[in-house]
Scaffold this motif. Structure first.
Motif, PDB file in Angstrom:
ATOM      1  N   MET A   1       0.832  -1.177   0.000  1.00  0.00           N
ATOM      2  CA  MET A   1       0.000   0.000   0.000  1.00  0.00           C
ATOM      3  C   MET A   1       0.884   1.251   0.000  1.00  0.00           C
ATOM      4  SD  MET A   1      -3.113   0.809   2.461  1.00  0.00           S
ATOM      5  CE  MET A   1      -3.167   2.353   3.275  1.00  0.00           C
ATOM      6  N   LEU A   2       0.488   2.227  -0.769  1.00  0.00           N
ATOM      7  CA  LEU A   2       1.242   3.464  -0.938  1.00  0.00           C
ATOM      8  C   LEU A   2       0.357   4.641  -0.556  1.00  0.00           C
ATOM      9  CD1 LEU A   2       3.680   5.083  -2.154  1.00  0.00           C
ATOM     10  CD2 LEU A   2       2.526   4.876  -4.343  1.00  0.00           C
ATOM     11  N   ASN A   3       0.903   5.552   0.237  1.00  0.00           N
ATOM     12  CA  ASN A   3       0.172   6.753   0.617  1.00  0.00           C
ATOM     13  C   ASN A   3       1.109   7.950   0.527  1.00  0.00           C
ATOM     14  OD1 ASN A   3      -1.853   8.481   1.793  1.00  0.00           O
ATOM     15  ND2 ASN A   3      -0.671   8.378   3.684  1.00  0.00           N
ATOM     16  N   ILE A   4       0.699   8.935  -0.268  1.00  0.00           N
ATOM     17  CA  ILE A   4       1.434  10.195  -0.353  1.00  0.00           C
ATOM     18  C   ILE A   4       0.400  11.285  -0.098  1.00  0.00           C
ATOM     19  CG2 ILE A   4       2.942  11.670  -1.715  1.00  0.00           C
ATOM     20  CD1 ILE A   4       3.421   9.264  -3.590  1.00  0.00           C
ATOM     21  N   GLY A   5       0.620  12.070   0.957  1.00  0.00           N
ATOM     22  CA  GLY A   5      -0.358  13.098   1.284  1.00  0.00           C
ATOM     23  C   GLY A   5       0.278  14.295   1.960  1.00  0.00           C
ATOM     24  N   PHE A   6      -0.536  15.325   2.158  1.00  0.00           N
ATOM     25  CA  PHE A   6      -0.069  16.530   2.841  1.00  0.00           C
ATOM     26  C   PHE A   6      -1.197  17.095   3.683  1.00  0.00           C
ATOM     27  CE2 PHE A   6      -1.953  18.155  -1.001  1.00  0.00           C
ATOM     28  CZ  PHE A   6      -2.524  19.375  -0.657  1.00  0.00           C
ATOM     29  N   THR A   7      -0.801  17.834   4.712  1.00  0.00           N
ATOM     30  CA  THR A   7      -1.756  18.502   5.584  1.00  0.00           C
ATOM     31  C   THR A   7      -1.485  20.003   5.518  1.00  0.00           C
ATOM     32  OG1 THR A   7      -1.735  16.580   7.051  1.00  0.00           O
ATOM     33  CG2 THR A   7      -2.649  18.632   7.943  1.00  0.00           C
ATOM     34  N   PRO A   8      -2.368  20.761   4.873  1.00  0.00           N
ATOM     35  CA  PRO A   8      -2.158  22.202   4.743  1.00  0.00           C
ATOM     36  C   PRO A   8      -2.140  22.905   6.094  1.00  0.00           C
ATOM     37  CG  PRO A   8      -3.880  21.441   3.265  1.00  0.00           C
ATOM     38  CD  PRO A   8      -3.577  20.310   4.191  1.00  0.00           C
ATOM     39  N   ASP A   9      -1.376  23.955   6.154  1.00  0.00           N
ATOM     40  CA  ASP A   9      -1.254  24.776   7.348  1.00  0.00           C
ATOM     41  C   ASP A   9      -1.034  26.200   6.867  1.00  0.00           C
ATOM     42  OD1 ASP A   9      -0.528  26.119   9.640  1.00  0.00           O
ATOM     43  OD2 ASP A   9       1.067  24.741  10.194  1.00  0.00           O
ATOM     44  N   SER A  10      -2.100  26.994   6.832  1.00  0.00           N
ATOM     45  CA  SER A  10      -1.990  28.339   6.254  1.00  0.00           C
ATOM     46  C   SER A  10      -0.998  29.220   7.002  1.00  0.00           C
ATOM     47  CB  SER A  10      -3.358  29.020   6.182  1.00  0.00           C
ATOM     48  OG  SER A  10      -3.904  29.162   7.478  1.00  0.00           O
ATOM     49  N   ASP A  11      -0.656  28.862   8.234  1.00  0.00           N
ATOM     50  CA  ASP A  11       0.363  29.618   8.963  1.00  0.00           C
ATOM     51  C   ASP A  11       1.738  29.459   8.328  1.00  0.00           C
ATOM     52  OD1 ASP A  11      -1.525  30.475  10.765  1.00  0.00           O
ATOM     53  OD2 ASP A  11      -1.034  28.949  12.260  1.00  0.00           O
ATOM     54  N   MET A  12       1.914  28.426   7.500  1.00  0.00           N
ATOM     55  CA  MET A  12       3.219  28.161   6.889  1.00  0.00           C
ATOM     56  C   MET A  12       3.223  28.433   5.376  1.00  0.00           C
ATOM     57  SD  MET A  12       5.023  27.409   9.462  1.00  0.00           S
ATOM     58  CE  MET A  12       6.517  26.808   8.715  1.00  0.00           C
ATOM     59  N   ASP A  13       2.242  29.173   4.891  1.00  0.00           N
ATOM     60  CA  ASP A  13       2.190  29.497   3.465  1.00  0.00           C
ATOM     61  C   ASP A  13       3.322  30.420   3.045  1.00  0.00           C
ATOM     62  OD1 ASP A  13      -0.052  27.967   3.140  1.00  0.00           O
ATOM     63  OD2 ASP A  13      -1.404  29.624   2.683  1.00  0.00           O
ATOM     64  N   ILE A  14       3.621  31.386   3.892  1.00  0.00           N
ATOM     65  CA  ILE A  14       4.581  32.436   3.537  1.00  0.00           C
ATOM     66  C   ILE A  14       5.813  32.306   4.425  1.00  0.00           C
ATOM     67  CG2 ILE A  14       4.914  34.940   3.383  1.00  0.00           C
ATOM     68  CD1 ILE A  14       1.716  35.000   3.324  1.00  0.00           C
ATOM     69  N   PRO A  15       7.008  32.254   3.830  1.00  0.00           N
ATOM     70  CA  PRO A  15       8.224  32.184   4.648  1.00  0.00           C
ATOM     71  C   PRO A  15       8.364  33.423   5.524  1.00  0.00           C
ATOM     72  CG  PRO A  15       8.737  31.940   2.303  1.00  0.00           C
ATOM     73  CD  PRO A  15       7.288  32.283   2.409  1.00  0.00           C
ATOM     74  N   ALA A  16       8.933  33.247   6.695  1.00  0.00           N
ATOM     75  CA  ALA A  16       9.072  34.345   7.659  1.00  0.00           C
ATOM     76  C   ALA A  16       9.745  35.567   7.041  1.00  0.00           C
ATOM     77  CB  ALA A  16       9.849  33.863   8.879  1.00  0.00           C
ATOM     78  N   GLY A  17      10.770  35.374   6.239  1.00  0.00           N
ATOM     79  CA  GLY A  17      11.496  36.491   5.650  1.00  0.00           C
ATOM     80  C   GLY A  17      10.729  37.244   4.578  1.00  0.00           C
ATOM     81  N   ALA A  18       9.623  36.693   4.115  1.00  0.00           N
ATOM     82  CA  ALA A  18       8.862  37.326   3.036  1.00  0.00           C
ATOM     83  C   ALA A  18       7.547  37.940   3.514  1.00  0.00           C
ATOM     84  CB  ALA A  18       8.575  36.296   1.943  1.00  0.00           C
ATOM     85  N   GLU A  19       7.228  37.792   4.782  1.00  0.00           N
ATOM     86  CA  GLU A  19       5.927  38.244   5.281  1.00  0.00           C
ATOM     87  C   GLU A  19       5.661  39.731   5.033  1.00  0.00           C
ATOM     88  OE1 GLU A  19       4.281  36.480   9.051  1.00  0.00           O
ATOM     89  OE2 GLU A  19       6.372  35.788   9.164  1.00  0.00           O
ATOM     90  N   ARG A  20       6.624  40.563   5.340  1.00  0.00           N
ATOM     91  CA  ARG A  20       6.416  42.001   5.184  1.00  0.00           C
ATOM     92  C   ARG A  20       6.221  42.372   3.711  1.00  0.00           C
ATOM     93  NH1 ARG A  20       8.801  46.759   8.500  1.00  0.00           N
ATOM     94  NH2 ARG A  20       7.936  48.472   7.292  1.00  0.00           N
ATOM     95  N   ALA A  21       7.073  41.841   2.847  1.00  0.00           N
ATOM     96  CA  ALA A  21       6.943  42.126   1.411  1.00  0.00           C
ATOM     97  C   ALA A  21       5.603  41.606   0.888  1.00  0.00           C
ATOM     98  CB  ALA A  21       8.100  41.504   0.642  1.00  0.00           C
ATOM     99  N   TRP A  22       5.158  40.473   1.409  1.00  0.00           N
ATOM    100  CA  TRP A  22       3.863  39.901   1.021  1.00  0.00           C
ATOM    101  C   TRP A  22       2.732  40.855   1.428  1.00  0.00           C
ATOM    102  CZ3 TRP A  22       1.437  36.281  -1.681  1.00  0.00           C
ATOM    103  CH2 TRP A  22       0.143  35.918  -1.316  1.00  0.00           C
TER     104      TRP A  22
END
Length: 166
Positions: A1-22
């Motif tokens: 059996m094969l499982n490939i998945g992800f769990t979204p986390d909107s807190d991690m959408d934008i890298p810390a260094g890019a938040e202000r520019a975003w």
């Protein structure tokens, strides 16, 4: 059996260094380079399990990078009979090798005594489904990314990388 998945986390959408520019509108998802998207944006929990062995279990990795990496494994398996999933921030490597009509998975760390396998068709279908789900999630939740050339490149790569019945 094969499982490939992800769990979204909107807190991690934008890298810390890019938040202000975003926030200031100086960064647009439609124009970010594939490299930028691959290294830092949308860092979600990724699960990758084969035959009951968790190669990745809740590992936080950039979703776009994992999608590109998996798409490239399809091409490499088709062209070379082997592929690797590696990670920029660590020495961990997951190796894939074609053996007949099956893909065998081994890793550089925590490798099971008996390497897990799955049918080639199952791996191809799982990678394509993972990429389709990831792209759909990104586009639904961050519509501006739909115009990003990296997503067009990713879709093309995963659809052309390995014939469906390879």
């Amino acid at each position: 059996m094969l499982n490939i998945g992800f769990t979204p986390d909107s807190d991690m959408d934008i890298p810390a260094g890019a938040e202000r520019a975003w926030r200031d509108g100086r960064i647009g998802l439609a124009t970010l380079s594939a490299t930028d998207l691959r290294y830092g944006w949308f860092a979600y929990r990724i699960d990758f399990q084969v035959g009951g062995h968790a190669f990745l279990s809740a590992a936080r990795e950039p979703l776009v990078d994992i999608m590109f990496t998996l798409a490239h494994t399809l091409r490499s398996l088709h062209e070379n009979g082997s592929a690797e999933i590696d990670f920029t921030e660590s020495s961990y490597v997951i190796r894939l090798e074609l053996t007949g009509g099956r893909v065998t998975f081994t890793s550089s760390h925590r490798a099971p005594a008996e390497p897990p396998q799955c049918a080639v068709e199952e791996y191809v279908a799982a990678v394509r489904a993972f990429v389709a789900t990831g792209v759909a999630w990104l586009v639904e939740n961050r519509p501006a990314i739909a115009e990003n050339p990296a997503l067009h490149e990713l879709r093309a790569l995963v659809s052309e990388a390995m014939p469906p019945n390879a």
